[in-house]
Motif scaffolding. Structure first.
Motif, PDB file in Angstrom:
ATOM      1  N   ASN A 129      34.479  33.072  30.822  1.00  0.00           N
ATOM      2  CA  ASN A 129      35.412  33.943  31.639  1.00  0.00           C
ATOM      3  C   ASN A 129      34.692  34.444  32.714  1.00  0.00           C
ATOM      4  O   ASN A 129      33.634  34.644  32.544  1.00  0.00           O
ATOM      5  N   GLN A 185      42.067  34.970  27.145  1.00  0.00           N
ATOM      6  CA  GLN A 185      40.753  35.164  27.568  1.00  0.00           C
ATOM      7  C   GLN A 185      40.540  36.725  28.096  1.00  0.00           C
ATOM      8  O   GLN A 185      41.192  37.076  28.632  1.00  0.00           O
ATOM      9  N   ALA A 217      39.034  31.673  34.036  1.00  0.00           N
ATOM     10  CA  ALA A 217      37.969  31.238  33.416  1.00  0.00           C
ATOM     11  C   ALA A 217      37.565  29.876  33.751  1.00  0.00           C
ATOM     12  O   ALA A 217      38.444  29.130  34.480  1.00  0.00           O
TER      13      ALA A 217
END
Length: 222
Positions: free
Chosen positions: A138, A3, A144
């Motif tokens: 996120n 991410q 996250a």
């Protein structure tokens, strides 16, 4: 799934404290307290949402008593409970602002994130179409939150066609659901939390700073 960046995560709640805040944990010399907030739905049912707040916010309004009305602005957070007691995934609202006021209940959530598991499209016993998804949202510093989301009807069909890795924006509410779990020697009642999707939104609209305003007059602010 790797991410990057920071997604949108904005929550506005208004309801009544079911219990006074209780000590939860200490992080970087800051004490955090949690309390359950009861938020009514238009149907007459109610959601009970866990709110986490630092001591300074609570002291700023003279603490909270049972039944006192409060508006909470913040974001949804998750962590995995490895104690073996209760639900494995713990979902709460991290409070950044508290506002004491009397007005109608509210439960509004604005999110953007990435679909991290294949959506599950199914039908209820009554024939309604439903889609379950997990959205990775996120935070800063590489962390996250993984939020279970649910959509109904035509919206469920749209969500069911999405692929893993798809980015999406949505607004909805954080709802609670009570269920029973068979532990062999006993049956235990537990509460699960999920994001009920009301609308899918263009990412540009979400990321350009669409706000969730607090409505009503205040009795005290932090």
């Amino acid at each position: 799934m790797k991410q990057t960046g920071t997604d949108v995560n904005r929550m506005v709640l208004h309801g009544r404290a079911a219990h006074p805040p209780a000590f939860s944990h200490r992080n970087h010399e800051v004490e955090f307290f949690s309390f359950p907030l009861v938020v009514g739905r238009l149907s007459g049912a109610a959601d009970q949402v866990n709110v986490m707040a630092p001591r300074a916010l609570l002291e700023g309004c003279g603490w909270l008593e049972r039944g006192e009305e409060v508006t909470v602005r913040g974001e949804v957070r998750t962590f995995n409970n490895r104690s073996g007691v209760g639900s494995r995934l713990v979902i709460s609202v991290f409070a950044k602002e508290l506002l004491l006021e009397e007005r109608e209940d509210e439960n509004r959530l604005l999110l953007s994130g990435t679909l991290c598991k294949p959506p599950s499209l199914r039908s209820t016993p009554l024939g309604r179409t439903i889609c379950d998804m997990i959205l990775a949202v996120n935070r800063r510093y590489g962390r996250a939150d993984y939020l279970p989301c649910i959509a109904w009807g035509s919206l469920a069909h749209l969500c069911g066609e999405m692929a893993v890795g798809s980015s999406l924006g949505l607004d909805g509410r954080l709802q609670s659901r009570t269920y029973t779990k068979n532990l062999g020697d006993r049956v235990e009642e537990r509460t699960a939390f999920e994001v009920s999707i009301m609308n899918l939104l263009p990412l540009e609209e979400v990321r350009l700073g669409r706000e969730l305003p607090v409505r009503g007059g205040s009795r005290g602010a932090i």
